[in-house]
Write a protein that holds these residues in place. Sequence first.
Motif, PDB file in Angstrom:
ATOM      1  N   LEU A  50       0.836  -1.203   0.000  1.00 24.95           N
ATOM      2  CA  LEU A  50       0.000   0.000   0.000  1.00 24.95           C
ATOM      3  C   LEU A  50       0.869   1.251   0.000  1.00 24.95           C
ATOM      4  O   LEU A  50       1.842   1.343   0.768  1.00 24.95           O
ATOM      5  N   PRO A  51       0.550   2.253  -0.816  1.00 27.56           N
ATOM      6  CA  PRO A  51       1.322   3.500  -0.833  1.00 27.56           C
ATOM      7  C   PRO A  51       1.118   4.287   0.458  1.00 27.56           C
ATOM      8  O   PRO A  51       0.068   4.221   1.096  1.00 27.56           O
ATOM      9  N   ARG A  52       2.127   5.073   0.828  1.00 25.00           N
ATOM     10  CA  ARG A  52       2.104   5.757   2.122  1.00 25.00           C
ATOM     11  C   ARG A  52       1.055   6.860   2.194  1.00 25.00           C
ATOM     12  O   ARG A  52       0.501   7.115   3.270  1.00 25.00           O
ATOM     13  N   GLY A  53       0.773   7.528   1.092  1.00 19.77           N
ATOM     14  CA  GLY A  53      -0.205   8.602   1.119  1.00 19.77           C
ATOM     15  C   GLY A  53      -1.578   8.131   1.572  1.00 19.77           C
ATOM     16  O   GLY A  53      -2.134   8.659   2.551  1.00 19.77           O
ATOM     17  N   PRO A  54      -2.159   7.148   0.889  1.00 21.14           N
ATOM     18  CA  PRO A  54      -3.447   6.622   1.344  1.00 21.14           C
ATOM     19  C   PRO A  54      -3.388   6.015   2.747  1.00 21.14           C
ATOM     20  O   PRO A  54      -4.353   6.118   3.506  1.00 21.14           O
ATOM     21  N   LEU A  55      -2.241   5.391   3.087  1.00 18.94           N
ATOM     22  CA  LEU A  55      -2.087   4.853   4.439  1.00 18.94           C
ATOM     23  C   LEU A  55      -2.213   5.958   5.482  1.00 18.94           C
ATOM     24  O   LEU A  55      -2.888   5.804   6.506  1.00 18.94           O
ATOM     25  N   ALA A  56      -1.544   7.074   5.232  1.00 18.76           N
ATOM     26  CA  ALA A  56      -1.585   8.192   6.171  1.00 18.76           C
ATOM     27  C   ALA A  56      -2.999   8.768   6.270  1.00 18.76           C
ATOM     28  O   ALA A  56      -3.463   9.121   7.358  1.00 18.76           O
ATOM     29  N   TYR A  90     -14.571   1.230   9.410  1.00 18.26           N
ATOM     30  CA  TYR A  90     -13.163   1.625   9.420  1.00 18.26           C
ATOM     31  C   TYR A  90     -12.263   0.411   9.652  1.00 18.26           C
ATOM     32  O   TYR A  90     -11.297   0.183   8.918  1.00 18.26           O
ATOM     33  N   LEU A  91     -12.602  -0.393  10.663  1.00 19.42           N
ATOM     34  CA  LEU A  91     -11.781  -1.559  10.985  1.00 19.42           C
ATOM     35  C   LEU A  91     -11.997  -2.715  10.013  1.00 19.42           C
ATOM     36  O   LEU A  91     -11.191  -3.652   9.990  1.00 19.42           O
ATOM     37  N   ALA A  92     -13.066  -2.669   9.231  1.00 21.60           N
ATOM     38  CA  ALA A  92     -13.262  -3.700   8.209  1.00 21.60           C
ATOM     39  C   ALA A  92     -12.332  -3.501   7.024  1.00 21.60           C
ATOM     40  O   ALA A  92     -12.122  -4.425   6.233  1.00 21.60           O
ATOM     41  N   THR A  93     -11.733  -2.322   6.901  1.00 23.06           N
ATOM     42  CA  THR A  93     -10.906  -1.995   5.737  1.00 23.06           C
ATOM     43  C   THR A  93      -9.759  -2.972   5.511  1.00 23.06           C
ATOM     44  O   THR A  93      -9.556  -3.447   4.391  1.00 23.06           O
ATOM     45  N   PRO A  94      -8.943  -3.327   6.541  1.00 26.14           N
ATOM     46  CA  PRO A  94      -7.828  -4.255   6.279  1.00 26.14           C
ATOM     47  C   PRO A  94      -8.280  -5.600   5.740  1.00 26.14           C
ATOM     48  O   PRO A  94      -7.587  -6.212   4.928  1.00 26.14           O
ATOM     49  N   ALA A  95      -9.437  -6.086   6.199  1.00 21.60           N
ATOM     50  CA  ALA A  95      -9.938  -7.374   5.707  1.00 21.60           C
ATOM     51  C   ALA A  95     -10.518  -7.245   4.307  1.00 21.60           C
ATOM     52  O   ALA A  95     -10.534  -8.216   3.542  1.00 21.60           O
ATOM     53  N   ASP A  96     -10.992  -6.065   3.956  1.00 25.92           N
ATOM     54  CA  ASP A  96     -11.562  -5.852   2.623  1.00 25.92           C
ATOM     55  C   ASP A  96     -10.494  -5.817   1.533  1.00 25.92           C
ATOM     56  O   ASP A  96     -10.751  -6.201   0.392  1.00 25.92           O
ATOM     57  N   TYR A 156      -0.578 -11.075   5.044  1.00 23.03           N
ATOM     58  CA  TYR A 156      -0.383 -11.130   6.507  1.00 23.03           C
ATOM     59  C   TYR A 156       0.447  -9.953   7.019  1.00 23.03           C
ATOM     60  O   TYR A 156       0.034  -9.228   7.924  1.00 23.03           O
ATOM     61  N   HIS A 157       1.641  -9.747   6.455  1.00 18.99           N
ATOM     62  CA  HIS A 157       2.528  -8.699   6.952  1.00 18.99           C
ATOM     63  C   HIS A 157       2.039  -7.305   6.563  1.00 18.99           C
ATOM     64  O   HIS A 157       2.223  -6.338   7.319  1.00 18.99           O
ATOM     65  N   GLU A 158       1.417  -7.185   5.393  1.00 25.69           N
ATOM     66  CA  GLU A 158       0.922  -5.868   4.979  1.00 25.69           C
ATOM     67  C   GLU A 158      -0.246  -5.425   5.849  1.00 25.69           C
ATOM     68  O   GLU A 158      -0.414  -4.235   6.104  1.00 25.69           O
ATOM     69  N   ARG A 159      -1.027  -6.384   6.341  1.00 30.76           N
ATOM     70  CA  ARG A 159      -2.107  -6.027   7.264  1.00 30.76           C
ATOM     71  C   ARG A 159      -1.531  -5.483   8.569  1.00 30.76           C
ATOM     72  O   ARG A 159      -2.076  -4.544   9.157  1.00 30.76           O
ATOM     73  N   THR A 160      -0.417  -6.050   9.009  1.00 31.32           N
ATOM     74  CA  THR A 160       0.246  -5.523  10.211  1.00 31.32           C
ATOM     75  C   THR A 160       0.792  -4.127   9.942  1.00 31.32           C
ATOM     76  O   THR A 160       0.698  -3.231  10.795  1.00 31.32           O
ATOM     77  N   THR A 210       1.541 -18.962   5.304  1.00 32.57           N
ATOM     78  CA  THR A 210       0.811 -19.231   4.065  1.00 32.57           C
ATOM     79  C   THR A 210       0.188 -18.016   3.428  1.00 32.57           C
ATOM     80  O   THR A 210      -0.505 -18.141   2.427  1.00 32.57           O
ATOM     81  N   THR A 211       0.347 -16.816   3.997  1.00 32.26           N
ATOM     82  CA  THR A 211      -0.116 -15.599   3.307  1.00 32.26           C
ATOM     83  C   THR A 211       0.976 -14.568   3.300  1.00 32.26           C
ATOM     84  O   THR A 211       1.867 -14.594   4.123  1.00 32.26           O
TER      85      THR A 211
END
Length: 458
Positions: free
Chosen positions: A16-22, A140-146, A151-155, A457-458
């Motif tokens: 994920l790019p940093r701009g949208p992450l921020a 808001y919290l559903a976003t990472p699962a969507d 695995y690591h990018e979700r962290t 495995t992910t």
Amino acid sequence: MTGLDRRPAAATDATLPRGPLAGFAAGSLGMGVWVTVPGLLLLYFLTDVLAVGPWLAGLALLLPKIADVLLHPWVGHRADVEQTRRGDRRRLLLLGCALPVAFAALFAVPGGLTGAPAAAWVAVFFIAGNLLFAAYQVPYLATPADLRIGYHERTRLMAFRMVVLTLGILVSGLLAPLLTGGDAATRGGYQRMGVILAVGMLVAMLVGVAGIARLRGSAPSTATAGHSGWRALRVALRDAQFRWLVAAYLAMSTTTHLVLAGVPYYAEYELRAPGLTTVLVAAFVAPALLVTPLWLVVARRVGKQRALLGAQGAFAVGSLVLAVGRPAGLPVLIGAVAVLGVAFAGMQLLPFSMLPDVIRAANSDAANSDAGGTGAGTYTGVWTATEATGAALGPYAYALCLTVGGFVASTAGESPVQPDAALAAVRYGFGLLPAVAMLAALLLQRRYTLDATARTTT
């Protein structure tokens, strides 16, 4: 493989790019105010400004959360319906942006109200605020699962959120006591504080809505239609991994909110310096700004589960030091609170990044068995209900300690002499009780077994 996405790794490991992450993380500034200020000041506001007895004050904070147990999963269902029909959850997010109004009203108790009527005012707006909080927090919290990430990018996504959330907790936790008037807090001071922080909440939450839209453009949603309504809730609650994670998080949430509720009392009655409230809050929250990236590194090396168990153990040990009180010395006590802060950072980052792992695993199993999955909103609705319950149980547990000790409530400007039993309740409720509760969280967390498989495995 069991319980995990069987797509090739390249399909799930988008960076994920940093701009949208921020932008996404900015929404947590507003959430940080809501989860911090009521937990830090509301019990004290009721007992020491509005002359509400501690048992009734605790009840006024607990009863609204009973409604949350039903309302949050329902909001989660509505979030999944929005996702299915519209392809996003934006309308709920925008509804949740009305939360700052409820926050300001929470502390704007009319001047003539004290005791039970004041407690009723607070309870009503607490219910409204919690519902609006769910309308924002669940999608808001559903976003990472969507998102189509691994695995690591979700962290990593939740690490961005954690840093900004910590900033919101720290700024609001330091500003709120000062805006109320500090040692000379008044009703007018609490009202002023509520309005000022509400404005900041609104700006941050709107930025978060825009950030989520940008994230969805960077990593298209993987969400699919599945079970709905009560059937979806039953499916989520039958998920053993989810149950153990939620049970442990309930104990963690209860403990951290208990500590937050106890800070003003510990500063005034144990350390005999009300001004130390801001120091203790800073010691509890500020470490997360520095150590969250370290928790991210630890999670990558040993896995989220082992890292979380370490955080829970550290929190329990630090709490036991606080139970010693003044004889330990102020530097030692502040150091112990800082240890709690380091552990708190891990307990915010790791469970929230494990939740989308559980959702992804459950829906992958459902897809491979040709059964309908359960939307991320249903899972996060239960999760936020759990968080809200912990936010109520913590202050209530501390209020019960004060009640047992015979704590004397008062209005602003009064300084009643507290019995020795009440002073002991202030100390042990702030130190010993959190240690016991966190040990329970650790034992529950040990039953969670998904992490090792998810990591490989992910």
